[in-house]
Design a protein around this motif. Structure first.
Motif, short mmCIF file in Angstrom:
data_model
loop_
_atom_site.label_atom_id
_atom_site.label_comp_id
_atom_site.label_asym_id
_atom_site.label_seq_id
_atom_site.Cartn_x
_atom_site.Cartn_y
_atom_site.Cartn_z
N PRO A 61 75.37 25.98 65.85
CA PRO A 61 76.87 25.33 66.05
C PRO A 61 77.17 26.39 64.09
N THR A 65 80.08 26.97 67.67
CA THR A 65 81.25 25.75 66.82
C THR A 65 82.14 26.60 66.97
N MET A 73 83.88 22.68 61.19
CA MET A 73 83.00 22.64 62.36
C MET A 73 84.30 21.96 62.96
N TRP A 78 81.91 21.52 69.66
CA TRP A 78 80.65 21.34 70.00
C TRP A 78 80.68 23.06 70.48
N THR A 154 82.05 18.42 75.61
CA THR A 154 83.15 18.37 74.95
C THR A 154 84.70 18.07 75.58
#
Length: 156
Positions: A61, A65, A73, A78, A154
């Motif tokens: 991430p 991300t 973040m 994500w 997401t």
């Protein structure tokens, strides 16, 4: 002060309450706790193990991300790719400026992802470019990572 005094019992209670208060403060939600919702999705051991590898070992991430204006973040995006926030200290040819999406729909086939994660070779047969780490996972770990990545849902 003797050990049998009433004040000693009160002091012990205060020490216990104080210790519990400190412990509670340490457990307050932190940015890492915010990320924890991405580390244990439903779906079994392979997904949970993949989540652990992606989020806590490989730290995917960090690059994959997108960031919010404050640098945090973006939890709703994500592993959806974004601009690379790290640049080399010295100019490096072929340094990418954008990280691809890896959550949800994979950027390539499962077989190609297993090759990438076990050999550090991309679909064009070339070694991965910096800043991408050159992973050499075993097949079971690579499959767990893929199971987790495919489980990501997401807003995109």
């Amino acid at each position: 002060m003797s050990f049998g005094s009433r004040n000693n019992g009160r002091t012990l209670k205060l020490a216990l309450v104080g210790s519990l208060a400190v412990l509670a403060l340490l457990m307050v939600r932190t940015p890492q706790a915010q990320e924890a919702k991405h580390t244990a999705p439903a779906g079994g051991g392979d997904i949970a193990r993949g989540a652990y590898i992606v989020n806590s070992v490989a730290m995917c991430p960090t690059c994959h991300t997108p960031r919010l204006a404050d640098g945090q973040m973006n939890q709703s995006e994500w592993l959806q790719g974004g601009p690379i926030i790290y640049l080399p200290a010295n100019p490096t040819p072929n340094w990418p400026l954008y990280e691809p999406r890896i959550g949800g729909t994979l950027p390539t086939s499962e077989a190609n992802m297993i090759t990438l994660l076990t050999t550090a070779v991309w679909t064009d047969g070339k070694e991965l470019r910096d800043p991408m780490p050159k992973f050499h996972m075993n097949r079971a770990d690579a499959e767990a990572v893929i199971a987790y990545l495919k489980s990501i849902r997401t807003g995109r």
